[in-house]
Design a protein around this motif. Structure first.
Motif, short mmCIF file in Angstrom:
data_model
loop_
_atom_site.label_atom_id
_atom_site.label_comp_id
_atom_site.label_asym_id
_atom_site.label_seq_id
_atom_site.Cartn_x
_atom_site.Cartn_y
_atom_site.Cartn_z
N MET A 10 0.51 -0.98 -0.06
CA MET A 10 0.25 -0.01 0.06
C MET A 10 0.86 1.38 0.10
O MET A 10 1.81 1.83 0.72
N VAL A 11 0.25 2.14 -0.42
CA VAL A 11 0.59 3.61 -0.48
C VAL A 11 -0.06 4.71 -0.08
O VAL A 11 -1.35 4.89 -0.88
N GLN A 12 0.48 4.87 0.88
CA GLN A 12 -0.29 6.31 0.97
C GLN A 12 -0.30 7.73 0.15
O GLN A 12 0.92 8.48 0.95
N LEU A 13 -1.51 8.04 0.31
CA LEU A 13 -1.27 9.48 0.05
C LEU A 13 -2.31 10.31 0.53
O LEU A 13 -3.43 10.60 0.45
N GLU A 14 -1.66 11.60 0.87
CA GLU A 14 -2.36 12.10 1.75
C GLU A 14 -3.30 13.19 0.98
O GLU A 14 -4.62 13.53 1.06
N PHE A 183 5.39 7.90 -4.27
CA PHE A 183 4.52 7.03 -4.79
C PHE A 183 5.73 5.82 -6.28
O PHE A 183 5.62 4.84 -6.21
N ILE A 184 7.25 7.04 -6.17
CA ILE A 184 7.68 5.97 -7.32
C ILE A 184 8.88 4.54 -7.18
O ILE A 184 8.98 3.78 -7.27
N VAL A 188 5.89 2.25 -8.04
CA VAL A 188 6.58 1.95 -9.87
C VAL A 188 7.85 1.05 -9.79
O VAL A 188 8.13 0.09 -10.47
N ILE A 189 8.88 1.54 -9.11
CA ILE A 189 10.30 0.90 -9.00
C ILE A 189 10.46 -0.65 -8.15
O ILE A 189 10.59 -1.82 -9.37
N PRO A 190 9.20 -1.37 -7.37
CA PRO A 190 9.65 -2.57 -6.72
C PRO A 190 8.41 -3.02 -8.04
O PRO A 190 9.11 -4.54 -8.11
N VAL A 191 7.43 -2.72 -8.40
CA VAL A 191 6.63 -3.55 -10.02
C VAL A 191 7.23 -3.93 -10.68
O VAL A 191 7.36 -5.19 -11.36
N ASN A 216 0.07 8.35 -14.95
CA ASN A 216 1.65 9.38 -16.01
C ASN A 216 2.80 8.09 -15.24
O ASN A 216 4.19 7.35 -16.29
N LEU A 217 3.25 7.98 -13.80
CA LEU A 217 4.19 7.85 -13.26
C LEU A 217 4.45 6.69 -13.32
O LEU A 217 5.33 6.01 -13.60
N LEU A 218 3.25 5.52 -13.54
CA LEU A 218 3.41 4.22 -13.39
C LEU A 218 3.40 4.02 -15.23
O LEU A 218 5.01 2.96 -15.06
N ALA A 219 3.63 5.01 -15.79
CA ALA A 219 4.08 4.66 -18.05
C ALA A 219 5.73 4.66 -17.48
O ALA A 219 6.14 4.26 -18.18
N LEU A 220 5.65 5.19 -16.76
CA LEU A 220 7.43 5.53 -17.06
C LEU A 220 8.42 4.95 -16.71
O LEU A 220 9.78 3.91 -17.48
N SER A 221 7.80 3.22 -16.15
CA SER A 221 8.88 2.04 -15.59
C SER A 221 8.52 1.28 -17.59
O SER A 221 9.03 -0.12 -17.62
N ASP A 222 8.12 1.40 -18.09
CA ASP A 222 7.94 0.59 -19.00
C ASP A 222 8.65 0.66 -19.91
O ASP A 222 9.72 -0.81 -20.43
#
Length: 475
Positions: A10-14, A183-184, A188-191, A216-222
């Motif tokens: 889980m990632v907590q986003l305020e 988030f990254i 993003v990096i672990p996935v 957009n951030l998830l797409a950076l790892s492609d």
């Protein structure tokens, strides 16, 4: 708000948590229409799913994901099926009409969540607004509607409802820089299974050039994902390709063998038909030419028999004196035997070659193939005993004996056919044949007398000579 992706933690986003708290406040206090607007990739669907999983105080939740292919009746049926799960609704009446019938004097607390609300069918937005207005006037009802869509895609001024309900607006903003970094690092990096510092730094640099929306951030790892080799999938694909190739090769070889056999049989049948057409003319011509000569020879022979005594011999004639090579088995027709028993002279009972062949053929009728359970008795010897100049009717050609058994059972041919085994391209084949005939014409007429189901199997004439050749291949 907490976010997950592909099983990551889980990632907590305020900022997302604040939006979730605002939704809970609007739905608990009163009946409202809430418009949650956000750009593509901002996390609208994540928010909708999270709200469904966290808000336990709402008695009834109804969730609709709109599609462009849905009709008004389909979308209405989905909503009512969740709101009134204990009642039967056809979806033809409006939402307010259905709830008025089944919840008129009952307490009703519900929240309706619509994702991609811009794809709502015509008049459905009006029905949702009417439902909220009715709940505001009914002390037993508390119904809120949450619409997720892009900015400016839902125009509340276009509603036909009068009065129009007030829309509560919530806007999804991009993540802050610190949230984007978390988030990254956490998602993003672990996935993406990125383990080198160089690739991590490249992703952080690329994040500075995009809007900080989750998608957009998830797409950076492609472009930095480590290739994952799935040997099981590749092996299965290779196995399927090999099986398809083997199946295609087997079908092609069997098809070629059948075409070759049919072509050979067609040539033999054509030659036999040509012989049958020319034979009567040749016999007629030869008969006319030799008739005069034969008459003269018969007269001379009669005179010699009258004038000369019989020759004297000291050899006693006995039945069976001919050598073994000269002896032949003769089948005497029944009418000749009847004439002998009655004391009549059999000189008028002429025995034709066709009658002899017919008698021989009838002697093997009792040796047809028969079934004993799933076991099949082959009729190789019976077919070899038939004269080579006769014909049979081929009904089927299969590569397995159990397929021949199934064919015989399917059409009720037990004891009526002869099955023999042969080889084609070093592969065993089982040929199902039906009776035997003196000519091509009789064979074709017999085919027309078969059942319609059997005629669809396209039986075709086959010479016994060809059958003999195929049986000899196995020996």
């Amino acid at each position: 708000m907490s976010m997950t992706h592909d099983g990551a933690h889980m990632v907590q986003l305020e900022s997302q948590t604040d939006i979730l708290d605002g939704l809970q406040m609007f739905t608990r206090l009163d009946s409202n229409v809430i418009y949650v607007e956000g750009e593509k990739g901002s996390g609208k669907s994540w928010l909708a799913q999270r709200f469904l999983n966290t808000d336990k105080k709402i008695q009834t939740l109804s969730f609709l994901i709109c599609l462009s292919t849905q009709t008004a009746e389909q979308q209405r049926s989905v909503l009512l099926g969740q709101l009134l799960s204990d009642s039967f609704c056809t979806g033809e009446e409006t939402l307010l009409e259905s709830l008025s019938v089944f919840r008129k004097d009952q307490e009703c607390k519900a929240t309706i969540i619509v994702d991609d609300a811009n794809l709502l069918a015509e008049h459905l937005l009006d029905e949702l607004a009417q439902l909220v207005l009715a709940a505001q006037q009914n002390p037993l009802w508390q119904i809120s509607v949450i619409l997720f869509a892009k900015p400016n895609e839902i125009d509340e001024s276009s509603l036909n409802t009068d009065p129009k309900p007030e829309f509560k607006h919530i806007t999804i903003l991009p993540l802050t820089d610190s949230e984007a970094t978390d988030f990254i690092e956490q998602l993003v990096i672990p996935v993406s299974h990125i383990d080198s510092d160089k690739k991590k730094q490249a992703i952080h640099r690329a994040a500075q050039s995009v809007v900080n929306y989750p998608a957009n951030l998830l797409a950076l790892s492609d472009s930095h994902k480590k290739p994952v080799v799935c040997w099981v999938k590749r092996s299965l694909i290779a196995l399927i390709i090999i099986l398809l190739a083997l199946g295609g090769w087997s079908w092609w070889t069997s098809y070629q063998a059948r075409v070759q056999d049919q072509q050979t049989e067609t040539d033999i049948i054509g030659q036999d038909e040509a012989k049958q057409d020319t034979l009567p003319n040749q016999v007629s011509s030869a008969s006319d030419t030799t008739s005069g000569t034969q008459s003269t020879l018969d007269a001379d022979q009669t005179q010699e028999d009258d004038t000369l005594p019989q020759a004297v011999t000291d050899k006693t004639l006995t039945v069976g004196d001919e050598s073994d090579s000269e002896q032949k088995r003769v089948v005497v027709p029944s009418k000749v035997v009847d004439a002998l028993l009655d004391g009549d002279s059999p000189k008028d009972a002429k025995v034709s070659n066709d009658e002899v062949i017919s008698a021989q053929a009838s002697s093997v009728q009792k040796t047809n193939s028969s079934l004993k359970g799933d076991q099949l008795t082959l009729a190789d010897e019976a077919l070899l005993a038939l004269p080579a100049e006769r014909y049979t009717l081929q009904l089927a050609a299969v590569t397995k004996q159990d397929e021949a058994v199934s064919f015989i059972k399917m059409y009720g041919l037990d004891g009526q056919v002869r099955v023999y085994r042969t080889l084609r391209n070093q592969q065993p084949w089982y040929i199902v044949t039906y009776q035997d005939f003196a000519s091509i014409k009789e064979t074709r007429e017999a085919a027309q007398e078969l059942s319609l189901a059997l005629q669809k199997e396209q039986p075709w004439p086959k010479s016994i000579a060809q059958v003999h050749q195929e049986i000899e291949r196995v020996k």
